[in-house]
Scaffold this motif. Structure first.
Motif, mmCIF file in Angstrom:
data_model
loop_
_atom_site.group_PDB
_atom_site.id
_atom_site.type_symbol
_atom_site.label_atom_id
_atom_site.label_comp_id
_atom_site.label_asym_id
_atom_site.label_seq_id
_atom_site.Cartn_x
_atom_site.Cartn_y
_atom_site.Cartn_z
ATOM 1 N N THR A 186 -3.620 38.567 -7.608
ATOM 2 C CA THR A 186 -3.926 38.767 -6.410
ATOM 3 C C THR A 186 -5.183 40.040 -6.565
ATOM 4 O O THR A 186 -6.200 39.723 -5.335
ATOM 5 C CB THR A 186 -3.326 39.327 -5.531
ATOM 6 N N PHE A 187 -5.117 41.189 -6.599
ATOM 7 C CA PHE A 187 -5.803 42.195 -7.657
ATOM 8 C C PHE A 187 -7.386 41.910 -8.314
ATOM 9 O O PHE A 187 -8.061 41.893 -8.366
ATOM 10 C CB PHE A 187 -4.888 43.608 -8.192
ATOM 11 N N VAL A 188 -6.889 40.848 -9.274
ATOM 12 C CA VAL A 188 -8.108 40.558 -10.845
ATOM 13 C C VAL A 188 -8.695 39.653 -9.192
ATOM 14 O O VAL A 188 -10.221 39.723 -9.211
ATOM 15 C CB VAL A 188 -7.267 39.930 -10.871
ATOM 16 N N SER A 189 -8.461 39.000 -8.468
ATOM 17 C CA SER A 189 -9.072 37.789 -7.723
ATOM 18 C C SER A 189 -9.837 38.465 -6.582
ATOM 19 O O SER A 189 -10.931 38.673 -6.516
ATOM 20 C CB SER A 189 -8.540 36.715 -7.364
ATOM 21 N N ALA A 190 -9.252 39.996 -6.117
ATOM 22 C CA ALA A 190 -9.830 40.456 -5.407
ATOM 23 C C ALA A 190 -10.861 41.575 -5.761
ATOM 24 O O ALA A 190 -11.776 41.851 -4.945
ATOM 25 C CB ALA A 190 -8.736 41.683 -4.066
ATOM 26 N N GLN A 191 -11.160 41.841 -6.899
ATOM 27 C CA GLN A 191 -11.846 42.349 -7.439
ATOM 28 C C GLN A 191 -13.460 42.079 -7.677
ATOM 29 O O GLN A 191 -14.264 41.886 -8.128
ATOM 30 C CB GLN A 191 -11.424 42.916 -9.425
ATOM 31 N N GLN A 237 -12.318 46.114 -1.194
ATOM 32 C CA GLN A 237 -11.458 45.650 -0.334
ATOM 33 C C GLN A 237 -10.679 46.749 -0.836
ATOM 34 O O GLN A 237 -10.529 47.223 -2.055
ATOM 35 C CB GLN A 237 -10.734 44.380 -0.836
ATOM 36 N N ASP A 238 -9.875 47.220 0.082
ATOM 37 C CA ASP A 238 -9.392 48.638 -0.077
ATOM 38 C C ASP A 238 -7.895 47.984 -0.721
ATOM 39 O O ASP A 238 -6.640 47.222 0.114
ATOM 40 C CB ASP A 238 -8.709 49.169 1.735
ATOM 41 N N PRO A 239 -7.189 48.888 -1.681
ATOM 42 C CA PRO A 239 -5.740 47.991 -2.008
ATOM 43 C C PRO A 239 -5.258 48.111 -0.897
ATOM 44 O O PRO A 239 -4.074 46.957 -1.612
ATOM 45 C CB PRO A 239 -6.113 49.246 -3.340
ATOM 46 N N ASP A 240 -4.733 49.441 -0.649
ATOM 47 C CA ASP A 240 -3.763 48.944 0.417
ATOM 48 C C ASP A 240 -3.522 48.086 1.480
ATOM 49 O O ASP A 240 -2.285 47.445 1.056
ATOM 50 C CB ASP A 240 -3.918 50.260 1.466
ATOM 51 N N ASN A 241 -4.539 47.853 2.192
ATOM 52 C CA ASN A 241 -5.028 46.455 2.755
ATOM 53 C C ASN A 241 -4.291 45.359 1.866
ATOM 54 O O ASN A 241 -4.032 44.182 2.303
ATOM 55 C CB ASN A 241 -6.273 45.852 3.254
ATOM 56 N N ASP A 252 -1.290 43.298 2.782
ATOM 57 C CA ASP A 252 -1.124 41.245 2.829
ATOM 58 C C ASP A 252 -0.003 40.651 1.503
ATOM 59 O O ASP A 252 0.611 39.816 2.099
ATOM 60 C CB ASP A 252 -2.301 40.637 2.268
ATOM 61 N N TYR A 253 -0.250 41.092 0.303
ATOM 62 C CA TYR A 253 0.726 41.012 -0.674
ATOM 63 C C TYR A 253 2.339 40.505 -0.023
ATOM 64 O O TYR A 253 3.035 39.974 -0.023
ATOM 65 C CB TYR A 253 0.972 41.622 -1.654
ATOM 66 N N PHE A 254 2.538 42.203 0.620
ATOM 67 C CA PHE A 254 4.696 42.394 1.463
ATOM 68 C C PHE A 254 4.128 41.328 2.562
ATOM 69 O O PHE A 254 5.830 40.841 2.428
ATOM 70 C CB PHE A 254 4.193 43.436 1.565
ATOM 71 N N SER A 255 3.635 41.166 3.895
ATOM 72 C CA SER A 255 3.704 40.069 4.495
ATOM 73 C C SER A 255 3.641 38.943 4.305
ATOM 74 O O SER A 255 4.175 38.496 4.563
ATOM 75 C CB SER A 255 2.204 40.221 5.243
ATOM 76 N N GLN A 256 3.133 38.696 3.103
ATOM 77 C CA GLN A 256 3.650 37.452 2.369
ATOM 78 C C GLN A 256 4.934 36.790 2.001
ATOM 79 O O GLN A 256 5.852 36.268 2.069
ATOM 80 C CB GLN A 256 2.406 36.387 1.619
ATOM 81 N N ILE A 257 4.965 38.067 0.626
ATOM 82 C CA ILE A 257 6.339 37.813 0.459
ATOM 83 C C ILE A 257 8.071 38.388 1.096
ATOM 84 O O ILE A 257 8.491 37.603 0.997
ATOM 85 C CB ILE A 257 6.909 38.762 -1.325
ATOM 86 N N MET A 258 7.607 39.019 2.264
ATOM 87 C CA MET A 258 8.526 39.335 3.158
ATOM 88 C C MET A 258 8.133 38.468 4.349
ATOM 89 O O MET A 258 9.740 38.428 5.279
ATOM 90 C CB MET A 258 8.504 41.190 3.466
ATOM 91 N N SER A 278 1.882 51.112 9.175
ATOM 92 C CA SER A 278 2.843 50.342 8.487
ATOM 93 C C SER A 278 3.263 50.911 7.737
ATOM 94 O O SER A 278 1.911 51.267 6.506
ATOM 95 C CB SER A 278 2.836 48.405 8.209
ATOM 96 N N ASN A 279 3.912 51.870 6.671
ATOM 97 C CA ASN A 279 4.513 52.123 6.059
ATOM 98 C C ASN A 279 4.770 52.037 4.574
ATOM 99 O O ASN A 279 5.860 51.146 4.722
ATOM 100 C CB ASN A 279 5.745 53.027 6.647
ATOM 101 N N LEU A 280 3.565 52.046 3.936
ATOM 102 C CA LEU A 280 3.367 50.518 2.557
ATOM 103 C C LEU A 280 4.787 50.989 1.775
ATOM 104 O O LEU A 280 5.180 50.269 0.521
ATOM 105 C CB LEU A 280 2.543 50.946 1.951
ATOM 106 N N LYS A 281 5.074 52.516 1.490
ATOM 107 C CA LYS A 281 6.584 52.930 0.373
ATOM 108 C C LYS A 281 7.633 52.177 1.117
ATOM 109 O O LYS A 281 7.724 51.888 0.630
ATOM 110 C CB LYS A 281 6.340 54.290 0.954
ATOM 111 N N LEU A 282 7.624 51.957 2.107
ATOM 112 C CA LEU A 282 9.077 50.722 3.101
ATOM 113 C C LEU A 282 9.072 49.912 2.793
ATOM 114 O O LEU A 282 9.889 49.716 1.614
ATOM 115 C CB LEU A 282 9.213 51.271 4.174
ATOM 116 N N TYR A 283 7.561 49.544 1.859
ATOM 117 C CA TYR A 283 7.975 47.411 1.863
ATOM 118 C C TYR A 283 8.551 47.378 -0.118
ATOM 119 O O TYR A 283 8.503 47.175 0.127
ATOM 120 C CB TYR A 283 6.799 46.978 2.188
#
Length: 186
Positions: free
Chosen positions: A14-19, A33-37, A41-47, A55-60
């Protein structure tokens, strides 16, 4: 190949593709693209949870790191953890807040709230085949919560599943004055 290794490889892709998407073509403007976004997106998909900009990225990240940890009554490490140990570790590491060490005394530290008022990071309590609270989880949005299941270890479940619906007791939000008091004592 283990599930976490596969997921890690997907994250790298995902990160390679985004770069690659940020490399400008001749004469075009660069859009970075913002790495936090990307992570949200990644956590949205897997969770399976819609993770918003607030949202609190640290939580996920914390939950992701613990998924699959085996259940162990009284445990509080990655070698084995129970539901209250998981909630305790999460609140300590994500919110810098020390809470109780069992579901019943944690419940005494919260303001009870209705299910439709739950927000990311709130606690959910269950009375499983008991008159008293016997299980706790952490709400992550979209009717889902993270918890340490006695049968499957740390996982994400849905409050609408018949089992959880049957035993759901209440939601709870840590009392702000108590949270402040606990944080000033440490």
């Amino acid at each position: 190949m283990g599930k976490k290794l596969i997921v890690a490889l997907l994250l790298v892709c995902t990160f390679v593709s985004a770069q690659a998407q940020t490399t400008p073509a001749k004469g075009s403007k660069t859009e970075v693209q913002d790495p936090d976004n990307l992570a949200k997106d990644y956590f949205s998909q897997i969770m399976g949870v819609a993770i918003s900009a607030t949202s609190n990225l640290k939580l996920y990240q914390f939950i992701y790191d613990w998924i699959g940890t085996p259940y162990r009554l009284g445990g509080d490490t990655k070698r084995g953890i129970d539901c209250s140990g998981f909630a305790y570790q999460l609140y300590d590491k994500v919110f810098n807040t020390v809470i109780g060490n069992n579901s019943r005394n944690i419940f005494s530290m919260v303001n009870p709230i209705d299910k439709d008022e739950l927000k990311e990071g709130d606690l959910v309590f269950f009375k499983i085949k008991s008159r008293s609270i016997s299980h706790i989880g952490v709400y992550i949005g979209d009717n889902k919560f993270a918890h340490a299941s006695s049968s499957r270890g740390v996982m994400i479940s849905n409050l609408d599943e018949p089992y959880w619906k049957r035993y759901y007791y209440k939601g709870g939000r840590l009392i702000e004055s108590l949270r402040e008091k606990l944080n000033t004592e440490n």
